[in-house]
Design an enzyme around this catalytic site. Structure first.
Site, PDB file in Angstrom:
ATOM      1  N   CYS A  69      -2.440  -9.026  -0.723  1.00  0.00           N
ATOM      2  CA  CYS A  69      -3.293  -8.760   0.564  1.00  0.00           C
ATOM      3  C   CYS A  69      -2.721  -7.897   1.667  1.00  0.00           C
ATOM      4  O   CYS A  69      -1.465  -8.545   2.012  1.00  0.00           O
ATOM      5  CB  CYS A  69      -3.667 -10.381   1.443  1.00  0.00           C
ATOM      6  SG  CYS A  69      -4.253 -10.730   2.783  1.00  0.00           S
ATOM      7  N   CYS A  72      -1.920  -9.501   4.889  1.00  0.00           N
ATOM      8  CA  CYS A  72      -0.959 -11.007   5.036  1.00  0.00           C
ATOM      9  C   CYS A  72       0.741  -9.672   4.733  1.00  0.00           C
ATOM     10  O   CYS A  72       0.898 -10.852   5.059  1.00  0.00           O
ATOM     11  CB  CYS A  72      -1.383 -11.480   3.834  1.00  0.00           C
ATOM     12  SG  CYS A  72      -2.941 -12.038   3.854  1.00  0.00           S
TER      13      CYS A  72
END
Length: 146
Positions: A69, A72
């Site tokens: 991600c 993230c």
């Protein structure tokens, strides 16, 4: 008479009593001697995270993330910076949703990164999306119930 809080060691899982009138940041685990707070969010397995949430008296802020991600990865250093600023008043932990799909489903994680704030073993707030360290701290403090 001094007050104390229970804090679970991120290394061994032992429950430690931390006096509120002493420097909690300098506290070490009574079982394994690991620092209870080092300003670094610890990655947790599902079972270790559940123990942290259930047995730690201070608020627990969890970053649910995955290695693939992009947002993230952008937020990870911001979450770490927030931990350095807010510990030992709040426990900062990370949960890799790819390694804990059952817990992620039970927590109703629909997108990542998602932060969950727990107090007294219960979720009190959540927010999704990457945030700066200052925004993380503002959100967490505003969401606290005690």
């Amino acid at each position: 008479m001094s007050q104390s809080s229970h804090v679970v060691c991120t290394a061994c899982g032992a429950i430690n009593r931390v006096s509120t009138d002493k420097n909690a940041a300098a506290g070490k685990c009574g079982k394994c001697a690991t620092a209870l707070f080092d300003g670094t969010p610890a990655d947790m397995s599902a079972s270790k995270l559940e123990r942290q949430i259930a047995k730690t008296d201070i608020p627990v802020l969890v970053d649910v993330w995955a290695p693939w991600c992009g947002p993230c990865r952008v937020m990870s250093p911001q979450f770490a910076e927030a931990a350095r600023k807010a510990e030992p008043g709040m426990r900062f932990l990370k949960l890799n949703s790819d390694e804990a799909p059952e817990l992620s489903t039970r927590l109703a994680i629909r997108g990542i990164p998602t932060m969950l704030l727990f107090e007294d073993g219960k979720e009190v707030a959540r927010v999704s999306g990457a945030m700066s360290s200052s925004d993380i701290l503002k959100w967490a403090e505003g969401a606290r119930t005690r």
